[in-house]
Structures are given as structure tokens and as C-alpha cells.
Design a protein around this motif. Structure first.
Motif, mmCIF file in Angstrom:
data_model
loop_
_atom_site.group_PDB
_atom_site.id
_atom_site.type_symbol
_atom_site.label_atom_id
_atom_site.label_comp_id
_atom_site.label_asym_id
_atom_site.label_seq_id
_atom_site.Cartn_x
_atom_site.Cartn_y
_atom_site.Cartn_z
ATOM 1 N N ILE A 172 -13.979 -14.913 14.204
ATOM 2 C CA ILE A 172 -13.063 -14.865 15.345
ATOM 3 C C ILE A 172 -11.762 -14.179 14.925
ATOM 4 O O ILE A 172 -11.154 -14.547 13.914
ATOM 5 C CB ILE A 172 -12.753 -16.284 15.863
ATOM 6 N N GLN A 173 -11.345 -13.178 15.689
ATOM 7 C CA GLN A 173 -10.054 -12.528 15.408
ATOM 8 C C GLN A 173 -8.970 -13.202 16.231
ATOM 9 O O GLN A 173 -8.994 -13.166 17.456
ATOM 10 C CB GLN A 173 -10.109 -11.035 15.736
ATOM 11 N N ARG A 174 -8.030 -13.833 15.541
ATOM 12 C CA ARG A 174 -6.951 -14.551 16.224
ATOM 13 C C ARG A 174 -5.648 -13.762 16.204
ATOM 14 O O ARG A 174 -4.583 -14.302 16.476
ATOM 15 C CB ARG A 174 -6.769 -15.932 15.597
ATOM 16 N N LEU A 175 -5.738 -12.484 15.898
ATOM 17 C CA LEU A 175 -4.611 -11.553 15.995
ATOM 18 C C LEU A 175 -4.888 -10.630 17.170
ATOM 19 O O LEU A 175 -5.901 -9.920 17.178
ATOM 20 C CB LEU A 175 -4.451 -10.753 14.706
ATOM 21 N N HIS A 176 -4.002 -10.648 18.163
ATOM 22 C CA HIS A 176 -4.258 -9.893 19.389
ATOM 23 C C HIS A 176 -3.127 -8.895 19.635
ATOM 24 O O HIS A 176 -1.983 -9.295 19.884
ATOM 25 C CB HIS A 176 -4.370 -10.846 20.585
ATOM 26 N N PRO A 177 -3.417 -7.584 19.559
ATOM 27 C CA PRO A 177 -2.363 -6.582 19.827
ATOM 28 C C PRO A 177 -2.051 -6.478 21.309
ATOM 29 O O PRO A 177 -2.940 -6.585 22.157
ATOM 30 C CB PRO A 177 -2.982 -5.289 19.293
ATOM 31 N N LEU A 178 -0.785 -6.263 21.624
ATOM 32 C CA LEU A 178 -0.330 -6.074 23.002
ATOM 33 C C LEU A 178 0.568 -4.836 23.047
ATOM 34 O O LEU A 178 1.622 -4.809 22.408
ATOM 35 C CB LEU A 178 0.454 -7.290 23.492
ATOM 36 N N GLY A 179 0.136 -3.839 23.788
ATOM 37 C CA GLY A 179 0.927 -2.622 23.845
ATOM 38 C C GLY A 179 0.916 -1.905 22.509
ATOM 39 O O GLY A 179 0.012 -2.057 21.683
ATOM 40 N N ASP A 180 1.978 -1.123 22.277
ATOM 41 C CA ASP A 180 2.051 -0.302 21.072
ATOM 42 C C ASP A 180 2.748 -0.984 19.915
ATOM 43 O O ASP A 180 2.500 -0.626 18.762
ATOM 44 C CB ASP A 180 2.783 1.008 21.389
ATOM 45 N N PRO A 234 11.246 1.274 30.915
ATOM 46 C CA PRO A 234 10.506 1.266 29.643
ATOM 47 C C PRO A 234 9.408 0.217 29.655
ATOM 48 O O PRO A 234 9.453 -0.741 30.432
ATOM 49 C CB PRO A 234 11.598 0.927 28.612
ATOM 50 N N PRO A 235 8.399 0.355 28.786
ATOM 51 C CA PRO A 235 7.330 -0.653 28.710
ATOM 52 C C PRO A 235 7.857 -1.965 28.152
ATOM 53 O O PRO A 235 8.987 -2.046 27.652
ATOM 54 C CB PRO A 235 6.312 -0.010 27.764
ATOM 55 N N PHE A 236 7.015 -2.995 28.238
ATOM 56 C CA PHE A 236 7.410 -4.311 27.747
ATOM 57 C C PHE A 236 7.763 -4.255 26.261
ATOM 58 O O PHE A 236 7.020 -3.697 25.452
ATOM 59 C CB PHE A 236 6.282 -5.314 27.957
ATOM 60 N N SER A 237 8.870 -4.867 25.912
ATOM 61 C CA SER A 237 9.270 -5.007 24.514
ATOM 62 C C SER A 237 8.737 -6.335 23.986
ATOM 63 O O SER A 237 8.307 -7.193 24.764
ATOM 64 C CB SER A 237 10.790 -4.968 24.392
ATOM 65 N N PRO A 238 8.751 -6.553 22.665
ATOM 66 C CA PRO A 238 8.348 -7.862 22.142
ATOM 67 C C PRO A 238 9.150 -9.020 22.743
ATOM 68 O O PRO A 238 8.613 -10.093 22.996
ATOM 69 C CB PRO A 238 8.593 -7.728 20.637
ATOM 70 N N GLN A 239 10.438 -8.791 22.992
ATOM 71 C CA GLN A 239 11.272 -9.826 23.601
ATOM 72 C C GLN A 239 10.803 -10.147 25.019
ATOM 73 O O GLN A 239 10.794 -11.316 25.431
ATOM 74 C CB GLN A 239 12.734 -9.355 23.631
ATOM 75 N N ASN A 240 10.387 -9.134 25.775
ATOM 76 C CA ASN A 240 9.873 -9.368 27.128
ATOM 77 C C ASN A 240 8.605 -10.215 27.105
ATOM 78 O O ASN A 240 8.460 -11.155 27.901
ATOM 79 C CB ASN A 240 9.579 -8.040 27.825
ATOM 80 N N ILE A 241 7.695 -9.893 26.209
ATOM 81 C CA ILE A 241 6.448 -10.655 26.107
ATOM 82 C C ILE A 241 6.726 -12.082 25.665
ATOM 83 O O ILE A 241 6.120 -13.044 26.164
ATOM 84 C CB ILE A 241 5.486 -9.952 25.139
ATOM 85 N N TYR A 242 7.651 -12.247 24.748
ATOM 86 C CA TYR A 242 8.039 -13.580 24.282
ATOM 87 C C TYR A 242 8.621 -14.409 25.422
ATOM 88 O O TYR A 242 8.276 -15.592 25.595
ATOM 89 C CB TYR A 242 9.053 -13.420 23.158
ATOM 90 N N THR A 243 9.480 -13.813 26.242
ATOM 91 C CA THR A 243 10.058 -14.515 27.384
ATOM 92 C C THR A 243 8.980 -14.881 28.406
ATOM 93 O O THR A 243 8.987 -15.983 28.968
ATOM 94 C CB THR A 243 11.138 -13.644 28.050
#
Length: 273
Positions: free
Chosen positions: A77-85, A122-131
């Protein structure tokens, strides 16, 4: 003279055959408005995930095991999931909730990309995904229907030119730090991560960060220690590197372990030797 009697039809739930039946009428179905029940205990789960900031980005580590209770059931099982770039998630906890959450996030990112074709935002930043995750998990917790996960959000903010690492769990608890770990890793691996980080960057974190090679070697050591100490871990894991160049997830690898010392261990009961 016969009198004509008028009869008024009375609606009935019984059909024509039942009108001539001598059997008792079956009971009516009970109401379907029963109390709603939610999952109160995860079934298939993943254990600790680790994260650390290094010079040029963030590294995350997670093993490939999903345990069915105490059974090491799924070992790929891969528990690392990429989101965006430039964002990646490392997820511990219930695997079904992990799948639900990633599908929801992927759909949200696809919708955002379609809007970006006609917009200049702009696309989602890491801070946006975290929020987004913070609000999602707190909302589900408030409905007494939590998503049973602990998540590390790692990424590289292209606008601010800096790395990002933060934590979200099923209670909506959120915080950020240069080194993070979940589960039993917060007790066993986090001290190792923090010690190595502060030895170079200082307690205030103003010194130079670990290099990419140093950070990877440190995560290798921590994953080996967790394999020794955590009964729900596996000696097969992956490391995600998130930098300005994007997200790179390594192939599964294993640590070299030594169990010869176990022959000299004795339990707490009466000794036979």
C-alpha cells in the motif's frame, strides 16, 4: 320486497387474494428512521508517517503496510499521495477514510484546474490544501463522524520560495513544525528527527538545514527503529521528496536489520538459566 343496501368501499392495504385468506395479516414494516451509526473504530490501518524539512524542500516517509487489526494484511500500500505539482500527503490511520479523502481532494484539484483555464488565479499551494484539510476534518469531527486519519502535508511554496510541513488529525488538530511524526513515531522517531535537526540548524532553527542526503539517511534510520519497535510497521517503505522541481516518490526499499541480539533477551518471568 328486498331492500337495496349501499356499501361504501373502504381502502385496504390487502390485495384481492388476501380478502379470501384466513391467515392473519402480516405485520407492517417498521419505520426505517433508525439512528444513524458511524464507524467508531478503524479496521484496516496504517501506522506512523514521518516528515522533515531539509535544505531545498521537504521529505516524507511511510511504510507500505496496511494492517487488518494485528494482521499484516496488505504489504503493498502506498500511503504517500501527491497532490498537484508541489504537494504530497503522508497518511496514517484508516485506509478507507484515506481513499475517500484523496478522491475528494483529487476531484477538487481537477475542478480548480478547469477553472484555471479561464481564470488567472494560481493553483492550490500547500498552505491552501492544508487549510482545506483542516476545515474538512474539523467539520467531520463536529458531526461526530470523523475521518480516522493523521496526515502530514509537505510541500514547496513556489510564490514564497520556502518549504511547508504541517499536521492534521481526526480531531481537527493542526500545527506546523520542521520535524513531524504521527502515532508511535511521535514518541520514538520524533526525538531522533528533532535531535538531528537541532544539531545542525540550532534550537531556534536559524542555522543551515540538513542536506538532502543527510535527511534521507536520517529517515532511513528512523524507519529502521520503527520496524524494530512498532509491531504494526513493515520493513518496506517509501520516501517522498518535495522541492521546487516537483514531487518524487521513491520505489519501495528495505533497511538492513540484525536480530541476533534477540537470542540473549529474557522476559520478565522466572528465568530458566
Amino acid at each position: 320486497m328486498n331492500q337495496l343496501h349501499s356499501f361504501q368501499a373502504v381502502p385496504s392495504t390487502r390485495n384481492a387474494f388476501d380478502a379470501y385468506s384466513t391467515l392473519p395479516e402480516p405485520p407492517r414494516p417498521q419505520s426505517t428512521h433508525a439512528p444513524r451509526a458511524h464507524t467508531q473504530q478503524p479496521i484496516v490501518t496504517g501506522t506512523s508517517v514521518l516528515g522533515i524539512k531539509y535544505e531545498g524542500g521537504v521529505m516524507l516517509a511511510a511504510d507500505n503496510l496496511a494492517s487488518y487489526g494485528s494482521l499484516a494484511r496488505f504489504k503493498d500500500i502506498q500511503r504517500l499521495h501527491p497532490l498537484g505539482d508541489n504537494t504530497c500527503l503522508a497518511v496514517a490511520g484508516d485506509m478507507s477514510d484515506f481513499q475517500y479523502m484523496t478522491k475528494l481532494l483529487d476531484a477538487t484539484l481537477r475542478a480548480d484546474r478547469s477553472v484555471s483555464l479561464t481564470d488567472t488565479h494560481p493553483p492550490f499551494s500547500p498552505q491552501n490544501i492544508y487549510t482545506y484539510l483542516s476545515n474538512l476534518y474539523y467539520a467531520r469531527r463536529s458531526k461526530v463522524n470523523p475521518l480516522w486519519n493523521a496526515i502530514l502535508v509537505g510541500g514547496w511554496d513556489k510564490e514564497k520560495k520556502e518549504s511547508f510541513l504541517a499536521y492534521v488529525d481526526l480531531l481537527g488538530t493542526t500545527y506546523s513544525a520542521p520535524t513531524l511524526a504521527t502515532g508511535i513515531g511521535a514518541h520514538i522517531a520524533q526525538p531522533l528527527l528533532r535531535e538531528a535537526y537541532e544539531a545542525k540548524a540550532g534550537v531556534d532553527g536559524k542555522g543551515p538545514l540538513l542536506t538532502g542526503q543527510e535527511a534521507e539517511e536520517l529517515l532511513d534510520t528512523c524507519m529502521k527503529v520503527l520496524f524494530y519497535r512498532d509491531a504494526r510497521s513493515l520493513n518496506k517503505y517509501q520516501i517522498a521528496t518535495i522541492s521546487n522541481d516537483g514531487v518524487k516518490i521513491s520505489d519501495s526499499k528495505s533497511s538492513e536489520t540484525e536480530w541476533g541480539f534477540a537470542e540473549g533477551l529474557r522476559g520478565y518471568g522466572p528465568q530458566t538459566q
